[in-house]
Design a protein around this motif. Structure first.
Motif, PDB file in Angstrom:
ATOM      1  N   ALA A  23      15.399   0.812  -8.060  1.00  0.00           N
ATOM      2  CA  ALA A  23      14.704   1.164  -6.829  1.00  0.00           C
ATOM      3  C   ALA A  23      15.036   2.598  -6.394  1.00  0.00           C
ATOM      4  O   ALA A  23      14.128   3.368  -6.062  1.00  0.00           O
ATOM      5  CB  ALA A  23      15.034   0.160  -5.727  1.00  0.00           C
ATOM      6  N   ARG A  26      13.069   5.072  -8.516  1.00  0.00           N
ATOM      7  CA  ARG A  26      11.643   5.097  -8.156  1.00  0.00           C
ATOM      8  C   ARG A  26      11.428   5.859  -6.849  1.00  0.00           C
ATOM      9  O   ARG A  26      10.499   6.647  -6.735  1.00  0.00           O
ATOM     10  CB  ARG A  26      11.106   3.673  -8.014  1.00  0.00           C
ATOM     11  N   VAL A  27      12.277   5.604  -5.867  1.00  0.00           N
ATOM     12  CA  VAL A  27      12.132   6.286  -4.575  1.00  0.00           C
ATOM     13  C   VAL A  27      12.344   7.787  -4.747  1.00  0.00           C
ATOM     14  O   VAL A  27      11.594   8.596  -4.203  1.00  0.00           O
ATOM     15  CB  VAL A  27      13.092   5.679  -3.526  1.00  0.00           C
ATOM     16  N   TYR A  53       3.470   4.120  -6.466  1.00  0.00           N
ATOM     17  CA  TYR A  53       4.760   4.053  -5.774  1.00  0.00           C
ATOM     18  C   TYR A  53       4.764   3.290  -4.452  1.00  0.00           C
ATOM     19  O   TYR A  53       5.824   3.003  -3.914  1.00  0.00           O
ATOM     20  CB  TYR A  53       5.268   5.468  -5.482  1.00  0.00           C
ATOM     21  N   SER A  55       3.290   0.112  -1.877  1.00  0.00           N
ATOM     22  CA  SER A  55       2.719  -1.228  -1.853  1.00  0.00           C
ATOM     23  C   SER A  55       1.252  -1.191  -1.413  1.00  0.00           C
ATOM     24  O   SER A  55       0.866  -0.412  -0.546  1.00  0.00           O
ATOM     25  CB  SER A  55       3.564  -2.096  -0.922  1.00  0.00           C
ATOM     26  N   VAL A 125      11.816  -1.200  -0.140  1.00  0.00           N
ATOM     27  CA  VAL A 125      11.015  -1.404  -1.349  1.00  0.00           C
ATOM     28  C   VAL A 125      11.060  -2.870  -1.752  1.00  0.00           C
ATOM     29  O   VAL A 125      11.981  -3.603  -1.397  1.00  0.00           O
ATOM     30  CB  VAL A 125      11.501  -0.525  -2.526  1.00  0.00           C
ATOM     31  N   ARG A 126      10.033  -3.263  -2.483  1.00  0.00           N
ATOM     32  CA  ARG A 126      10.005  -4.601  -3.073  1.00  0.00           C
ATOM     33  C   ARG A 126       9.209  -4.514  -4.368  1.00  0.00           C
ATOM     34  O   ARG A 126       8.461  -3.563  -4.583  1.00  0.00           O
ATOM     35  CB  ARG A 126       9.411  -5.630  -2.119  1.00  0.00           C
ATOM     36  N   TRP A 132       9.150  -1.351  -8.504  1.00  0.00           N
ATOM     37  CA  TRP A 132       9.595  -1.180  -7.121  1.00  0.00           C
ATOM     38  C   TRP A 132       8.581  -0.307  -6.399  1.00  0.00           C
ATOM     39  O   TRP A 132       8.233   0.767  -6.870  1.00  0.00           O
ATOM     40  CB  TRP A 132      10.967  -0.517  -7.065  1.00  0.00           C
ATOM     41  N   LYS A 133       8.108  -0.782  -5.242  1.00  0.00           N
ATOM     42  CA  LYS A 133       7.132  -0.027  -4.458  1.00  0.00           C
ATOM     43  C   LYS A 133       7.586   0.029  -3.002  1.00  0.00           C
ATOM     44  O   LYS A 133       8.126  -0.930  -2.455  1.00  0.00           O
ATOM     45  CB  LYS A 133       5.751  -0.645  -4.558  1.00  0.00           C
ATOM     46  N   ILE A 134       7.330   1.161  -2.388  1.00  0.00           N
ATOM     47  CA  ILE A 134       7.690   1.388  -0.984  1.00  0.00           C
ATOM     48  C   ILE A 134       6.720   0.608  -0.102  1.00  0.00           C
ATOM     49  O   ILE A 134       5.509   0.690  -0.281  1.00  0.00           O
ATOM     50  CB  ILE A 134       7.615   2.887  -0.653  1.00  0.00           C
ATOM     51  N   TYR A 135       7.259  -0.137   0.861  1.00  0.00           N
ATOM     52  CA  TYR A 135       6.375  -0.822   1.798  1.00  0.00           C
ATOM     53  C   TYR A 135       6.670  -0.464   3.256  1.00  0.00           C
ATOM     54  O   TYR A 135       5.871  -0.740   4.135  1.00  0.00           O
ATOM     55  CB  TYR A 135       6.391  -2.343   1.595  1.00  0.00           C
TER      56      TYR A 135
END
Length: 165
Positions: A23, A26-27, A53, A55, A125-126, A132-135
């Protein structure tokens, strides 16, 4: 024949799978390119890059809010909590360690700010589609969060836009 089709499908799916990245990696990857996009004259980050990247639900919420005329729910960029950005500030990007949070992870990040300062953000992230994607993003420095998850604030903004207030 059937085994050949299954093998072909497996090979094709293996080609599209990205190596599993943490995570924080990715961030960091998102912010290092996203912040540079804020410094360009067209100020655009491609929709496909954003989908890579961020959600799908968060993108939809931001698009819905942006479609409201004269809304003031987003007074600054959602991911940087800034209205503009200077390329020299990107070097201050630092991503802290991730901690488990409600089935995902949350981590602190620091990005540059004017006069050599930094702003601390909290990035949630989830996993979505295997990555992993930022929400959610929160401004820790100013103890503020854009109300993209506040249905009441969004409804009030829509009513205000419709009534011309």
């Amino acid at each position: 024949m059937r085994a050949a089709i299954v093998l072909c499908a497996c090979l094709l799916s293996a080609c599209s799978v990205r190596p599993d990245q943490s995570a924080p990696t990715r961030v960091h990857s998102f912010y290092s390119t996203y912040l540079m996009s804020l410094t360009s004259s067209d100020n655009e980050y491609s929709p496909s890059d954003l989908r890579e990247y961020v959600s799908a639900d968060t993108i939809k919420r931001l698009d819905d809010i942006e479609s409201i005329p004269e809304q003031d729910l987003l007074g600054s960029d959602y991911f940087a909590y800034a209205q503009d950005y200077d390329p020299s500030w990107v070097s201050a990007l630092n991503v802290g360690p991730a901690k488990s949070f409600m089935g995902g992870e949350v981590m602190p990040i620091w990005i540059g700010r004017e006069n050599g300062g930094k702003v601390e953000l909290q990035v949630f992230v989830r996993r979505e589609a295997g990555a992993w994607k930022i929400y959610r993003v929160r401004d820790v420095t100013d103890n503020y969060e854009h109300p993209i998850f506040n249905a009441g604030a969004i409804a009030r903004a829509k009513v205000a836009a419709e009534s011309g207030l």
